[in-house]
Design a protein around this motif. Sequence first.
Motif, PDB file in Angstrom:
ATOM      1  N   SER A   1       0.827  -1.213   0.000  1.00  0.00           N
ATOM      2  CA  SER A   1       0.000   0.000   0.000  1.00  0.00           C
ATOM      3  C   SER A   1       0.859   1.260   0.000  1.00  0.00           C
ATOM      4  CB  SER A   1      -0.916   0.014   1.232  1.00  0.00           C
ATOM      5  OG  SER A   1      -0.179   0.343   2.410  1.00  0.00           O
ATOM      6  N   GLY A   2       2.108   1.134   0.450  1.00  0.00           N
ATOM      7  CA  GLY A   2       2.990   2.291   0.540  1.00  0.00           C
ATOM      8  C   GLY A   2       2.776   3.131   1.787  1.00  0.00           C
ATOM      9  N   PHE A   3       1.865   2.720   2.673  1.00  0.00           N
ATOM     10  CA  PHE A   3       1.610   3.510   3.878  1.00  0.00           C
ATOM     11  C   PHE A   3       2.895   3.627   4.706  1.00  0.00           C
ATOM     12  CE2 PHE A   3       0.549   3.643   8.439  1.00  0.00           C
ATOM     13  CZ  PHE A   3      -0.044   4.897   8.470  1.00  0.00           C
ATOM     14  N   GLY A   4       3.189   4.849   5.125  1.00  0.00           N
ATOM     15  CA  GLY A   4       4.338   5.091   5.996  1.00  0.00           C
ATOM     16  C   GLY A   4       5.682   5.032   5.300  1.00  0.00           C
ATOM     17  N   GLN A   5       5.705   5.024   3.990  1.00  0.00           N
ATOM     18  CA  GLN A   5       6.954   4.908   3.251  1.00  0.00           C
ATOM     19  C   GLN A   5       7.049   6.048   2.245  1.00  0.00           C
ATOM     20  OE1 GLN A   5       7.556   0.904   1.606  1.00  0.00           O
ATOM     21  NE2 GLN A   5       5.893   0.203   2.924  1.00  0.00           N
ATOM     22  N   PRO A   6       8.274   6.505   1.939  1.00  0.00           N
ATOM     23  CA  PRO A   6       9.567   6.205   2.563  1.00  0.00           C
ATOM     24  C   PRO A   6       9.847   7.158   3.718  1.00  0.00           C
ATOM     25  CG  PRO A   6       9.930   7.588   0.653  1.00  0.00           C
ATOM     26  CD  PRO A   6       8.420   7.354   0.753  1.00  0.00           C
ATOM     27  N   CYS A   7      11.005   7.016   4.358  1.00  0.00           N
ATOM     28  CA  CYS A   7      11.419   7.967   5.389  1.00  0.00           C
ATOM     29  C   CYS A   7      11.415   9.369   4.805  1.00  0.00           C
ATOM     30  CB  CYS A   7      12.825   7.628   5.887  1.00  0.00           C
ATOM     31  SG  CYS A   7      12.873   6.205   6.969  1.00  0.00           S
ATOM     32  N   PRO A   8      11.041  10.397   5.584  1.00  0.00           N
ATOM     33  CA  PRO A   8      10.927  10.382   7.056  1.00  0.00           C
ATOM     34  C   PRO A   8       9.531  10.076   7.571  1.00  0.00           C
ATOM     35  CG  PRO A   8      10.786  12.622   6.267  1.00  0.00           C
ATOM     36  CD  PRO A   8      10.983  11.764   5.048  1.00  0.00           C
ATOM     37  N   ARG A   9       8.663   9.440   6.776  1.00  0.00           N
ATOM     38  CA  ARG A   9       7.311   9.146   7.251  1.00  0.00           C
ATOM     39  C   ARG A   9       7.347   8.210   8.456  1.00  0.00           C
ATOM     40  NH1 ARG A   9       3.424   8.123   2.170  1.00  0.00           N
ATOM     41  NH2 ARG A   9       2.050   7.603   3.914  1.00  0.00           N
ATOM     42  N   HIS A  10       6.375   8.388   9.340  1.00  0.00           N
ATOM     43  CA  HIS A  10       6.393   7.689  10.631  1.00  0.00           C
ATOM     44  C   HIS A  10       5.270   6.664  10.774  1.00  0.00           C
ATOM     45  CE1 HIS A  10       3.288  10.706  11.157  1.00  0.00           C
ATOM     46  NE2 HIS A  10       3.027  10.344  12.404  1.00  0.00           N
ATOM     47  N   GLY A  11       4.492   6.431   9.699  1.00  0.00           N
ATOM     48  CA  GLY A  11       3.283   5.632   9.823  1.00  0.00           C
ATOM     49  C   GLY A  11       3.487   4.193  10.246  1.00  0.00           C
ATOM     50  N   LEU A  12       4.553   3.542   9.781  1.00  0.00           N
ATOM     51  CA  LEU A  12       4.749   2.140  10.149  1.00  0.00           C
ATOM     52  C   LEU A  12       5.069   2.003  11.628  1.00  0.00           C
ATOM     53  CD1 LEU A  12       6.707   0.886   7.012  1.00  0.00           C
ATOM     54  CD2 LEU A  12       4.313   0.418   7.609  1.00  0.00           C
ATOM     55  N   ASN A  13       5.932   2.873  12.148  1.00  0.00           N
ATOM     56  CA  ASN A  13       6.210   2.841  13.581  1.00  0.00           C
ATOM     57  C   ASN A  13       4.976   3.215  14.388  1.00  0.00           C
ATOM     58  OD1 ASN A  13       8.987   2.019  14.100  1.00  0.00           O
ATOM     59  ND2 ASN A  13       9.557   3.795  12.868  1.00  0.00           N
ATOM     60  N   LEU A  14       4.174   4.140  13.872  1.00  0.00           N
ATOM     61  CA  LEU A  14       2.925   4.515  14.543  1.00  0.00           C
ATOM     62  C   LEU A  14       1.966   3.332  14.601  1.00  0.00           C
ATOM     63  CD1 LEU A  14       1.175   6.949  15.659  1.00  0.00           C
ATOM     64  CD2 LEU A  14       0.305   7.162  13.316  1.00  0.00           C
ATOM     65  N   LEU A  15       1.831   2.618  13.503  1.00  0.00           N
ATOM     66  CA  LEU A  15       0.921   1.472  13.468  1.00  0.00           C
ATOM     67  C   LEU A  15       1.412   0.360  14.381  1.00  0.00           C
ATOM     68  CD1 LEU A  15      -1.594   0.110  12.293  1.00  0.00           C
ATOM     69  CD2 LEU A  15      -0.186  -0.658  10.361  1.00  0.00           C
ATOM     70  N   TYR A  16       2.713   0.129  14.413  1.00  0.00           N
ATOM     71  CA  TYR A  16       3.256  -0.903  15.316  1.00  0.00           C
ATOM     72  C   TYR A  16       2.950  -0.533  16.766  1.00  0.00           C
ATOM     73  CZ  TYR A  16       6.366  -4.156  17.595  1.00  0.00           C
ATOM     74  OH  TYR A  16       6.854  -5.154  18.399  1.00  0.00           O
ATOM     75  N   TRP A  17       3.203   0.727  17.128  1.00  0.00           N
ATOM     76  CA  TRP A  17       2.893   1.176  18.494  1.00  0.00           C
ATOM     77  C   TRP A  17       1.409   0.996  18.794  1.00  0.00           C
ATOM     78  CZ3 TRP A  17      -0.435   5.378  19.153  1.00  0.00           C
ATOM     79  CH2 TRP A  17      -0.673   5.732  20.487  1.00  0.00           C
ATOM     80  N   PHE A  18       0.542   1.382  17.849  1.00  0.00           N
ATOM     81  CA  PHE A  18      -0.895   1.279  18.072  1.00  0.00           C
ATOM     82  C   PHE A  18      -1.301  -0.176  18.330  1.00  0.00           C
ATOM     83  CE2 PHE A  18      -5.171   0.505  16.465  1.00  0.00           C
ATOM     84  CZ  PHE A  18      -5.905   1.435  17.180  1.00  0.00           C
ATOM     85  N   ALA A  19      -0.823  -1.094  17.483  1.00  0.00           N
ATOM     86  CA  ALA A  19      -1.195  -2.504  17.633  1.00  0.00           C
ATOM     87  C   ALA A  19      -0.715  -3.061  18.969  1.00  0.00           C
ATOM     88  CB  ALA A  19      -0.606  -3.325  16.478  1.00  0.00           C
ATOM     89  N   LYS A  20       0.472  -2.682  19.396  1.00  0.00           N
ATOM     90  CA  LYS A  20       1.063  -3.218  20.628  1.00  0.00           C
ATOM     91  C   LYS A  20       0.501  -2.570  21.890  1.00  0.00           C
ATOM     92  CE  LYS A  20       4.573  -6.133  19.763  1.00  0.00           C
ATOM     93  NZ  LYS A  20       4.769  -7.431  20.404  1.00  0.00           N
ATOM     94  N   ASP A  21       0.344  -1.248  21.847  1.00  0.00           N
ATOM     95  CA  ASP A  21       0.099  -0.505  23.086  1.00  0.00           C
ATOM     96  C   ASP A  21      -1.290   0.079  23.234  1.00  0.00           C
ATOM     97  OD1 ASP A  21       2.723  -1.065  23.673  1.00  0.00           O
ATOM     98  OD2 ASP A  21       3.465   0.954  23.270  1.00  0.00           O
TER      99      ASP A  21
END
Length: 199
Positions: free
Chosen positions: A14-34
């Motif tokens: 999908s390209g979500f959160g890519q490429p740097c400096p976008r933060h979406g992938l780290n945001l989604l990981y945090w959301f799923a975990k926390d």
Amino acid sequence: MSMTLNELAQLRDSGFGQPCPRHGLNLLYWFAKDCVDIDIDGHMVPKFSLKRGTYGFHPFYNRIDNNNTPLPNQNLPKYEVGNLSAPGAKKLPLHVRKKYTSRCNDSNKDRIIVCLNDDGYFDGVYVAEHTDQMGFSRSHTYRVSQGLLEIIKGLEREEFLQQMKPTHHQRQSYHEVQPGVKPTHSERPSEDDSWCIIL
């Protein structure tokens, strides 16, 4: 209707959160975990009240701009997170915030939008990107399935980011968008994010 992402490969493509400096992938990981618990009945439950503004959560009004409403217009409360300049966002983990420059680049482009049903469960989780300061891209808004969130919850962050590495074709596409661009000293890859640099 937003496309639903059910697998890691669909999220990557999908390209979500890519490429740097976008933060979406780290945001989604945090959301799923926390932010998400799965209760005994299989419902997705928020780990804290979104109404308090924790981590920068705030109401999302799904405005209609040029008939470009990003989400299905169901009458459910919606909340948005991911604005790194919002009150409360400084409590987000460093790995979500570390590329934020506060300047006009893509380091603050990505958001997660959630709908809550009458029982307080997550009725829908969406990833989206801004087209400008106010509007969202309807064509780059995706629903994230509960199954995909559970897959992400089961991964270490480094493993998740490794699986989100763009394919060779995607890396070529980034290069074609900005031909001749070479990374500056500050953009040169580190061990954990070299894959998301525009080559």
